[in-house]
Design an enzyme around this catalytic site. Structure first.
Site, PDB file in Angstrom:
ATOM      1  N   ARG A   7       0.861  -1.180   0.000  1.00 20.36           N
ATOM      2  CA  ARG A   7       0.000   0.000   0.000  1.00 20.36           C
ATOM      3  C   ARG A   7       0.900   1.233   0.000  1.00 20.36           C
ATOM      4  O   ARG A   7       1.937   1.257   0.660  1.00 20.36           O
ATOM      5  CB  ARG A   7      -0.894   0.015   1.231  1.00 20.36           C
ATOM      6  N   HIS A   8       0.502   2.250  -0.740  1.00 23.21           N
ATOM      7  CA  HIS A   8       1.252   3.505  -0.798  1.00 23.21           C
ATOM      8  C   HIS A   8       1.481   4.076   0.608  1.00 23.21           C
ATOM      9  O   HIS A   8       0.783   3.737   1.567  1.00 23.21           O
ATOM     10  CB  HIS A   8       0.501   4.534  -1.648  1.00 23.21           C
ATOM     11  N   THR A  11      -0.742   9.904   3.122  1.00 26.68           N
ATOM     12  CA  THR A  11      -1.048  11.220   2.559  1.00 26.68           C
ATOM     13  C   THR A  11      -1.705  12.051   3.663  1.00 26.68           C
ATOM     14  O   THR A  11      -2.099  11.521   4.708  1.00 26.68           O
ATOM     15  CB  THR A  11      -2.032  11.117   1.378  1.00 26.68           C
ATOM     16  N   ASP A  12      -1.878  13.335   3.413  1.00 26.19           N
ATOM     17  CA  ASP A  12      -2.575  14.173   4.397  1.00 26.19           C
ATOM     18  C   ASP A  12      -4.027  13.723   4.560  1.00 26.19           C
ATOM     19  O   ASP A  12      -4.587  13.821   5.644  1.00 26.19           O
ATOM     20  CB  ASP A  12      -2.521  15.649   3.992  1.00 26.19           C
ATOM     21  N   GLU A  82      -7.457   2.884  -6.803  1.00 25.67           N
ATOM     22  CA  GLU A  82      -8.260   2.618  -5.609  1.00 25.67           C
ATOM     23  C   GLU A  82      -9.758   2.648  -5.916  1.00 25.67           C
ATOM     24  O   GLU A  82     -10.190   3.200  -6.933  1.00 25.67           O
ATOM     25  CB  GLU A  82      -7.910   3.647  -4.528  1.00 25.67           C
ATOM     26  N   ARG A  83     -10.522   2.063  -5.017  1.00 28.69           N
ATOM     27  CA  ARG A  83     -11.985   2.072  -5.101  1.00 28.69           C
ATOM     28  C   ARG A  83     -12.474   3.500  -5.300  1.00 28.69           C
ATOM     29  O   ARG A  83     -11.996   4.433  -4.669  1.00 28.69           O
ATOM     30  CB  ARG A  83     -12.564   1.515  -3.805  1.00 28.69           C
ATOM     31  N   ASP A  84     -13.464   3.652  -6.160  1.00 30.03           N
ATOM     32  CA  ASP A  84     -14.062   4.960  -6.420  1.00 30.03           C
ATOM     33  C   ASP A  84     -15.121   5.232  -5.360  1.00 30.03           C
ATOM     34  O   ASP A  84     -16.134   4.537  -5.287  1.00 30.03           O
ATOM     35  CB  ASP A  84     -14.675   4.962  -7.819  1.00 30.03           C
ATOM     36  N   HIS A 144      -3.217   0.337  -3.464  1.00 24.76           N
ATOM     37  CA  HIS A 144      -4.059   1.011  -2.475  1.00 24.76           C
ATOM     38  C   HIS A 144      -4.699   0.019  -1.510  1.00 24.76           C
ATOM     39  O   HIS A 144      -4.937  -1.138  -1.864  1.00 24.76           O
ATOM     40  CB  HIS A 144      -5.139   1.819  -3.192  1.00 24.76           C
TER      41      HIS A 144
END
Length: 193
Positions: A7-8, A11-12, A82-84, A144
């Site tokens: 997984r990446h 992020t903020d 990733e999932r939308d 993701h």
């Protein structure tokens, strides 16, 4: 063939519990440090390729790992996005995110669609890399959390836990099927029904 699904990094929006989905949010400094830590965990193996989702947070994580390990950054696969979460992206969920669209989340991508895309991506990576690298291919796949969780759950036939940022999840192809060897770096108990 062995795949490490990573997984990446953070992020903020991860930090603030906002749904990212297909929104292209960059890594923060913690995420970049996590990518370096992931590279350190992968340093003891020989890798054939590093590929990723095309979204910036996954691509940057993959680039940091590739640069650290001295491996060329490979292809990006749209199927690994990733999932939308549609209209909910950028928001903090007020209730648990369901597997399927419902009254609170009418426009999210259904679980089956996410899992199918993820499995198709793994098949494409397998079919592309096996002729190049053979059965001993070791591929890092950066994408993701939700898509990794849904794919691993589909393969195992049971739910798996939340996937941590920059965590390694190991899959092995035995010539006929995928097998999950680790989740979030921990060995998987295959005897659980």
């Amino acid at each position: 063939m062995r795949l490490e699904l990573i997984r990446h990094g953070q992020t903020d929006w991860n930090l603030n519990d906002k749904l990212q989905g297909s929104s292209d949010i960059p890594l923060n400094e913690t995420g970049r440090a996590q990518a370096l830590e992931a590279a350190g965990l992968l340093a003891d193996a020989e890798w054939s390729a590093i590929v990723s989702s095309p979204l910036g947070r996954a691509r940057e994580t993959a680039r940091i790992i590739a640069d650290t390990l001295g491996i060329e950054l490979g292809d990006a696969y749209d199927e690994l996005i990733e999932r939308d979460y549609a209209s909910h992206e950028g928001r903090t969920p007020e209730s648990p995110i369901p597997d399927e669209p419902n009254a609170d989340y009418p426009d999210i991508e259904p679980r089956e669609s996410v899992a199918r895309r993820g499995l198709e991506a793994l098949e494409t990576i397998r079919d592309t890399r096996l002729p190049l690298d053979g059965d001993d291919a070791h591929i890092v796949v950066v994408c993701h959390g939700t898509i990794i969780r849904f794919v691993l759950s589909e393969i195992l036939g049971r739910e798996v836990p939340h996937i941590e940022n920059a965590a390694a999840n190991t899959l092995e192809w035995d010539g006929t099927a995928w097998h999950v060897l680790s989740i979030n770096g921990g060995v998987v108990d295959t005897d659980i029904d």
